[in-house]
Design a protein around this motif. Structure first.
Motif, PDB file in Angstrom:
ATOM      1  N   HIS A  20     -42.311  18.593   3.591  1.00  0.00           N
ATOM      2  CA  HIS A  20     -41.254  18.393   2.881  1.00  0.00           C
ATOM      3  C   HIS A  20     -41.656  18.083   1.549  1.00  0.00           C
ATOM      4  O   HIS A  20     -41.278  18.530   0.408  1.00  0.00           O
ATOM      5  CB  HIS A  20     -40.319  17.435   3.283  1.00  0.00           C
ATOM      6  CG  HIS A  20     -40.011  17.358   4.781  1.00  0.00           C
ATOM      7  ND1 HIS A  20     -39.519  16.302   5.424  1.00  0.00           N
ATOM      8  CD2 HIS A  20     -39.698  18.608   5.468  1.00  0.00           C
ATOM      9  CE1 HIS A  20     -39.130  16.732   6.656  1.00  0.00           C
ATOM     10  NE2 HIS A  20     -39.249  18.072   6.757  1.00  0.00           N
ATOM     11  N   MET A 110     -32.561  22.236  -4.916  1.00  0.00           N
ATOM     12  CA  MET A 110     -32.873  21.388  -4.024  1.00  0.00           C
ATOM     13  C   MET A 110     -31.747  21.572  -2.807  1.00  0.00           C
ATOM     14  O   MET A 110     -32.263  21.599  -1.539  1.00  0.00           O
ATOM     15  CB  MET A 110     -32.610  19.894  -4.380  1.00  0.00           C
ATOM     16  CG  MET A 110     -32.824  18.894  -3.277  1.00  0.00           C
ATOM     17  SD  MET A 110     -34.513  18.514  -3.112  1.00  0.00           S
ATOM     18  CE  MET A 110     -34.744  17.664  -1.500  1.00  0.00           C
ATOM     19  N   LEU A 111     -30.728  22.013  -3.270  1.00  0.00           N
ATOM     20  CA  LEU A 111     -29.775  22.393  -2.057  1.00  0.00           C
ATOM     21  C   LEU A 111     -30.058  23.660  -1.240  1.00  0.00           C
ATOM     22  O   LEU A 111     -29.991  23.623   0.109  1.00  0.00           O
ATOM     23  CB  LEU A 111     -28.470  22.902  -2.549  1.00  0.00           C
ATOM     24  CG  LEU A 111     -27.654  21.650  -3.336  1.00  0.00           C
ATOM     25  CD1 LEU A 111     -26.291  21.939  -3.796  1.00  0.00           C
ATOM     26  CD2 LEU A 111     -27.297  20.520  -2.271  1.00  0.00           C
ATOM     27  N   MET A 114     -32.933  22.229   1.281  1.00  0.00           N
ATOM     28  CA  MET A 114     -32.255  21.325   2.314  1.00  0.00           C
ATOM     29  C   MET A 114     -31.646  22.491   3.136  1.00  0.00           C
ATOM     30  O   MET A 114     -31.462  22.263   4.609  1.00  0.00           O
ATOM     31  CB  MET A 114     -31.208  20.428   1.636  1.00  0.00           C
ATOM     32  CG  MET A 114     -31.633  19.452   0.962  1.00  0.00           C
ATOM     33  SD  MET A 114     -30.553  18.402   0.206  1.00  0.00           S
ATOM     34  CE  MET A 114     -29.519  17.632   1.403  1.00  0.00           C
ATOM     35  N   LEU A 120     -35.571  18.338   6.518  1.00  0.00           N
ATOM     36  CA  LEU A 120     -35.509  17.614   5.118  1.00  0.00           C
ATOM     37  C   LEU A 120     -34.064  17.135   4.863  1.00  0.00           C
ATOM     38  O   LEU A 120     -34.021  16.071   4.189  1.00  0.00           O
ATOM     39  CB  LEU A 120     -36.030  18.787   4.210  1.00  0.00           C
ATOM     40  CG  LEU A 120     -35.952  18.227   2.635  1.00  0.00           C
ATOM     41  CD1 LEU A 120     -36.717  16.943   2.266  1.00  0.00           C
ATOM     42  CD2 LEU A 120     -36.386  19.317   1.790  1.00  0.00           C
ATOM     43  N   SER A 121     -33.242  18.055   5.072  1.00  0.00           N
ATOM     44  CA  SER A 121     -31.835  17.985   4.777  1.00  0.00           C
ATOM     45  C   SER A 121     -31.263  16.851   5.623  1.00  0.00           C
ATOM     46  O   SER A 121     -30.605  15.993   4.903  1.00  0.00           O
ATOM     47  CB  SER A 121     -30.858  19.098   5.345  1.00  0.00           C
ATOM     48  OG  SER A 121     -29.521  18.859   5.183  1.00  0.00           O
ATOM     49  N   ASP A 122     -31.691  16.527   6.889  1.00  0.00           N
ATOM     50  CA  ASP A 122     -31.327  15.360   7.733  1.00  0.00           C
ATOM     51  C   ASP A 122     -31.813  14.044   7.124  1.00  0.00           C
ATOM     52  O   ASP A 122     -30.879  13.167   7.080  1.00  0.00           O
ATOM     53  CB  ASP A 122     -31.922  15.655   9.272  1.00  0.00           C
ATOM     54  CG  ASP A 122     -31.345  16.615   9.774  1.00  0.00           C
ATOM     55  OD1 ASP A 122     -30.152  17.122   9.603  1.00  0.00           O
ATOM     56  OD2 ASP A 122     -31.759  17.143  10.800  1.00  0.00           O
ATOM     57  N   VAL A 124     -32.617  13.530   3.828  1.00  0.00           N
ATOM     58  CA  VAL A 124     -32.078  13.284   2.419  1.00  0.00           C
ATOM     59  C   VAL A 124     -30.780  13.033   2.839  1.00  0.00           C
ATOM     60  O   VAL A 124     -29.946  11.771   2.252  1.00  0.00           O
ATOM     61  CB  VAL A 124     -31.985  14.429   1.573  1.00  0.00           C
ATOM     62  CG1 VAL A 124     -31.392  14.413   0.248  1.00  0.00           C
ATOM     63  CG2 VAL A 124     -33.678  14.926   1.403  1.00  0.00           C
ATOM     64  N   ILE A 125     -29.670  13.507   3.577  1.00  0.00           N
ATOM     65  CA  ILE A 125     -28.240  13.005   3.601  1.00  0.00           C
ATOM     66  C   ILE A 125     -28.107  11.766   4.458  1.00  0.00           C
ATOM     67  O   ILE A 125     -27.474  10.955   3.896  1.00  0.00           O
ATOM     68  CB  ILE A 125     -27.572  14.352   4.643  1.00  0.00           C
ATOM     69  CG1 ILE A 125     -27.551  15.475   3.671  1.00  0.00           C
ATOM     70  CG2 ILE A 125     -26.252  13.817   5.059  1.00  0.00           C
ATOM     71  CD1 ILE A 125     -27.023  16.425   4.360  1.00  0.00           C
ATOM     72  N   LYS A 294     -23.219  19.870   2.622  1.00  0.00           N
ATOM     73  CA  LYS A 294     -24.489  20.210   3.011  1.00  0.00           C
ATOM     74  C   LYS A 294     -24.700  21.595   3.233  1.00  0.00           C
ATOM     75  O   LYS A 294     -25.509  22.272   2.750  1.00  0.00           O
ATOM     76  CB  LYS A 294     -24.817  19.667   4.290  1.00  0.00           C
ATOM     77  CG  LYS A 294     -26.291  19.737   4.876  1.00  0.00           C
ATOM     78  CD  LYS A 294     -26.656  19.301   6.128  1.00  0.00           C
ATOM     79  CE  LYS A 294     -25.986  20.060   7.206  1.00  0.00           C
ATOM     80  NZ  LYS A 294     -26.517  19.772   8.532  1.00  0.00           N
TER      81      LYS A 294
END
Length: 536
Positions: A20, A110-111, A114, A120-122, A124-125, A294
């Motif tokens: 990541h 960044m979106l 993710m 990575l999304s998991d 960060v969120i 997301k």
């Protein structure tokens, strides 16, 4: 509470994996900040994700210049807020506590990362959600309210912030904190006020103006078309937003008040699958909002659709109350219902000054150790009575009918009947309201006559009026104003209306089951038909 606080701190420190970090470095730019340099200012766009390689970042108290939050961000951690997902603004000022080296990734890049790397999304969120919960618990935010007890305008901002999960602090007039704000901002010591940041006094404190400062009410260029416009941000609308984004549709969700709809006013929902100990309606729908963001779904509020029309080329165009317009290939109507206003003299005068239509922590503050009246016989009224009984001396549930069996879930009515802090009065209604600037008492009428009860809080949760005035003349409605769908509207899809490209889900739909779970289900399923319409 200490365990909860510890859990939140641990969640905020979940480490990123080496892969990541490599992806973040490839997408970002390395920057150096000298000690004391500001990395984020209150109200500035949250337009980047900041990964810390060396040094330390701290949250600053704008009034004193001192560190505001005990913990800081160091190497391997990242600086970001939940507003990164929506394109909102920073809610707290942050600066380098030492010479600091970071990698900055623009928001859109960044979106994309993710979306491409779910793990990575998991992480960060999860961290961003934990940070927002900590802010809400501690009141750490740059929205400051003074004189809520004296000003209806300030109370409206408190309600708007609370329902949209915006952290804020509220100080009563005469308090040391209120005096400090007055000195810093140049306001009168006895003047109610709304302050954003260090010294920006909101001259006209309306939800719309505050939302713009927070980045919740963003400009929507008229030439910028969406695949689907979802009107209403309750369980049905937010579920539609989740599935629209997941299916790659460019979706916009708008609401004239807040995320959550009528469900967002419920303090505790116990019969929603997956939450055996219950969950507040606001928290349930907020989780859905984060999930939808997301996937790229946008949320803008407060925005009320005043008019909907079909353009010559077939697209639909919504005109908002502020005059702005937005185009979409399809529209999902999820505006739900609202509690009916009782035909009582002085009702509007006491709204938000003793009369409320939601039972959350925000309203419960005014009920401590007092007598509380709740009007209604449905689940929302029952949940409100149970919740308020924890802080009030006594709760009186006023029911026009002679039983709760046909309108309330059995588990809930059974609890109400056995709770010594709650009295249920059947065959009764409120006949008069009394008070000066705030509600002081109500007159209750039943077969035995009238009696007046002292109370400073009455909760109205009765009736269900659909929010469909803006659709009149465009789609077929039933005699009560609910949207006709499916066969009754001459359509083949169960959620299609009489107008192609316009769909209706949730409580606003005629014949729907008025439950959160069914609304979520309808919002999820309707997107398949929306996709066929806009991609077909």
């Amino acid at each position: 509470m200490e365990t909860i606080g510890r859990d939140l701190r641990e969640m905020q420190r979940i480490p990123l994996e080496p892969a990541h970090i490599a992806a973040i470095r490839a997408a970002g730019t390395r920057r150096h900040y000298a000690k004391g340099a500001m990395l984020a200012e209150v109200g500035a766009p949250a337009d980047r994700f900041v990964y810390v390689e060396e040094g330390e970042i701290e949250v600053v108290n704008p009034f004193t210049g001192e560190r505001q939050v005990p913990s800081t961000l160091g190497p391997t951690q990242f600086m970001a807020e939940i507003s990164l997902l929506s394109g909102g603004t920073w809610s707290m000022p942050m600066r380098a506590a030492a010479d600091t080296v970071v990698v900055e990734v623009p928001r859109h890049a960044m979106l994309r990362l993710m979306a491409a790397i779910p793990e990575l999304s998991d992480i960060v969120i999860t961290v961003l959600a934990a940070r927002r919960r900590r802010q809400l618990d501690s009141g750490d935010g740059m929205l400051i309210l003074v004189g809520e007890e004296r000003s209806a305008a300030v109370r409206r901002i408190a309600e708007f912030a609370s329902r949209n999960r915006v952290p804020y602090r509220s100080y009563p007039l005469g308090s040391t904190e209120a005096a400090g704000v007055a000195v810093s901002c140049g306001t009168g010591p006895d003047d109610p006020s709304v302050v954003f940041g260090r010294d920006l006094v909101v001259g006209d404190p309306t939800p719309e103006n505050v939302a713009r400062l927070l980045g919740l009410d963003q400009d929507l260029p008229e030439e910028d078309a969406f695949d689907v416009l979802i009107v209403g941000a309750g369980p049905a609308g937010v579920a539609a937003g989740v599935y629209a984004g997941a299916e790659g549709l460019r979706a916009l969700v708008v609401d004239d008040t807040a995320i959550g709809g009528q469900a967002g006013t419920s303090s505790r929902i116990e019969n929603y699958m997956g939450f055996p100990t219950g969950i507040s309606g606001a928290d349930l729908v907020w989780r859905g909002e984060v999930q939808a963001m997301k996937f790229g779904t946008r949320f803008v509020m407060p925005r009320r659709v005043a008019f909907l029309e079909r353009l010559a080329k077939g697209d639909l165009c919504a005109t908002f109350a502020n005059g702005q317009r937005v185009r979409a290939g399809a529209v999902v109507v999820a505006t739900g219902v609202q509690y009916r206003r009782l035909p009582l003299d002085r009702l509007r005068e006491f709204e938000n000054a003793g009369i409320y239509y939601a039972a959350t922590e925000n309203e419960a503050r005014f009920c401590r150790d007092g007598e509380v009246i709740v009007i209604g016989g449905g689940n929302s009224a029952g949940q409100a009575a149970m919740f308020l009984s924890r802080v009030a001396r006594h709760v009186r549930l006023i029911v026009r009918g002679n039983t709760l069996a046909t309108s309330m879930s059995h588990y809930l009515s059974s609890r109400l009947e056995t709770d010594p802090a709650i009295t249920i009065e059947y065959g009764a209604h409120v006949a008069e309201l009394h008070g000066g600037q705030r509600l002081d008492a109500v007159t209750i009428r039943n077969a035995d006559g009238d009696r007046t009860i002292d109370t400073r809080a009455m909760f109205v949760m009765v009736g269900a009026a659909p929010n469909t005035a803006w659709l009149s003349g465009l789609v077929a409605l039933d005699d009560k104003g609910f949207v006709l769908t499916g066969e009754s509207a001459g359509a083949t899809s169960p959620y299609a209306t009489s107008q192609p490209g316009i769909f209706a889900v949730g409580d606003v739909r005629a014949g729907s089951t008025k439950r959160v779970a069914s609304s979520v289900g309808e919002g999820s399923v309707v997107i398949a038909k929306v996709w066929e319409h806009v991609r077909g």
